[in-house]
Enzyme design. Structure first.
Site: not given
Length: 438
Positions: A230, A330
């Site tokens: 991320e 995710e």
């Protein structure tokens, strides 16, 4: 004439050998992406074209997150006063000091995830885990308060995975200076990954990971190394980030490894990475990791269940159009942001109108205990999970966040499964074909 024939034959044979060599080392997908690199005794232990990843993240293990294991952070709370609670692992270890932090973390690492967890993961029909780990497990900066010792447990985990026929991504979840300012990077509210030597230190750490886990010793288990979790594209220099990804890719390949390289989408739109790290440029075995959540803004939280499902289904349609392999690395069942400290220590929930200037939607109290969920909310959660599963399996598969939490049921695969909200087997559908893929 004869000389011409000999020359023509020689050219043909050379061309044939070139084609054969190309096919052996570069078998292409129809869209131009590489399936495997074969040869040299190497085979990638996962066919991203034909196999579907069904897995869980082992979150909260090697990188502390306050909302996942609040029991490690609550001792610092004084009644309702959270001002003394460390906001991330950096400040947690800094507050405790190395000796106490090491003692507590050794106990945590040895108990949060054990071989029994891997057996349960396999028994529930899963074939994969993603293991987040911070740079500090491999290299400490001067004055870093972090403690080490994670690596021995990572290597135990790889052995447990092998024993239970589970494949693994090793995911570098935190970079020095932080790549996103999230508490799950180790250091909240910092965005210094691209400053000073931090990027180079990250590459050095990756090189250690590549040499340890990217070779033959673990090639039957490790089917991807994620260069960085991320990175927050909107606040980073994207040209520098692309160079970092390219340098990381080249560093792994220079070790002779064929292990797939995983890049997170950096919160860019679908298709953004289509022309980056491509076979045409000589790069292969690249997977894009997309994360799917719908709870981190007031607008997303205000969607009704049909809108949530529509967004999830559109994810599948959009992901299918990408040229790289992709996986939902995710996602969760969350329809609220109610889990304590999900948004960070000393921050409330948007759902209750207590954070981010979001409008009040409802009370978080019943959301914290799955036994208090209404039948409607349970049904909505099951529908939402199934729609996401359908969308993610339309491409490369999914990795739920997370395997377990202490008391955040929307984020716990275990809790959702044992309460009948996560399908078991994972292919079971009470609400089939919500997305219309088939």
């Amino acid at each position: 004439m004869q000389l011409s024939f000999i020359l023509t034959s020689s050219v043909f044979i050379l061309l044939l050998e070139f084609v054969k060599a190309s096919v052996i080392s570069n078998p292409f997908k129809p869209n131009g992406n590489l399936k495997f690199k074969r040869g040299g005794g190497h085979n990638v232990a996962w066919d991203y074209d034909n196999n579907v990843i069904r897995g869980v993240n082992l979150g909260g293990w090697f990188v502390l997150e306050p909302y996942m294991t609040p029991s490690l952070f609550e001792p610092f709370q004084n009644g309702n006063d959270q001002s003394g609670v460390p906001v991330d692992e950096y400040h947690w270890t800094q507050t405790l000091g190395k000796e106490a932090a090491s003692r507590i973390l050794q106990k945590h690492w040895s108990t949060w995830i054990t071989e029994q967890d891997f057996k349960q993961i396999s028994n529930l029909g899963l074939n994969f885990v993603r293991i987040p780990i911070g740079y500090w497990a491999f290299q400490l900066l001067d004055n870093d308060p972090y403690v080490q010792g994670q690596v021995q447990y990572l290597e135990k985990a790889l052995g447990w995975a092998r024993k239970n026929n589970i494949r693994v991504w090793i995911d570098l979840h935190g970079a020095p200076g932080s790549q996103n300012g999230f508490d799950n990077s180790g250091l909240r509210d910092s965005y210094n990954f691209q400053n000073g030597d931090n990027t180079q230190v990250t590459l050095n750490v990756l090189n250690t990971i590549f040499k340890k886990y990217g070779g033959n010793e673990y090639s039957d288990v490790v089917i991807g190394i994620e260069l960085l979790n991320e990175p927050l594209g909107p606040v980073l220099n994207m040209d520098k980030l692309k160079q970092f990804f390219l340098d990381g890719y080249n560093s792994l390949r220079q070790t002779g490894s064929v292990t797939p390289v995983i890049i997170h989408d950096a919160f860019q739109v679908f298709g953004y990475w289509n022309n980056f790290l491509t076979v045409a440029e000589g790069q292969w075995n690249v997977v894009v990791d997309h994360h799917h959540y719908q709870v981190f803004s007031g607008g997303e939280l205000s969607r009704n269940i049909n809108d949530h499902i529509s967004v999830a289904c559109n994810w599948g349609w959009d992901a299918k159009k990408e040229s790289h392999w992709n996986v939902a690395g995710e996602w969760s069942a969350a329809l609220t942001d109610c889990a304590k400290w999900l948004n960070g220590v000393n921050r409330g929930a948007r759902y209750e109108g207590a954070y981010d200037n979001a409008p009040y939607i409802g009370s978080c109290q019943p959301m914290l205990d799955i036994s208090q969920w209404s039948d409607e909310h349970k049904t909505d959660t099951r529908r939402y999970i199934e729609a996401q599963l359908d969308a993610f399996e339309y491409t490369g598969g999914w990795v739920f966040w997370s395997w377990k939490t202490e008391n955040a049921p929307e984020w716990s695969f275990q809790t959702l499964t044992y309460n009948g909200l996560f399908p078991q087997p994972v292919t079971d559908r009470q609400f089939p074909n919500q997305c219309g893929f088939h």
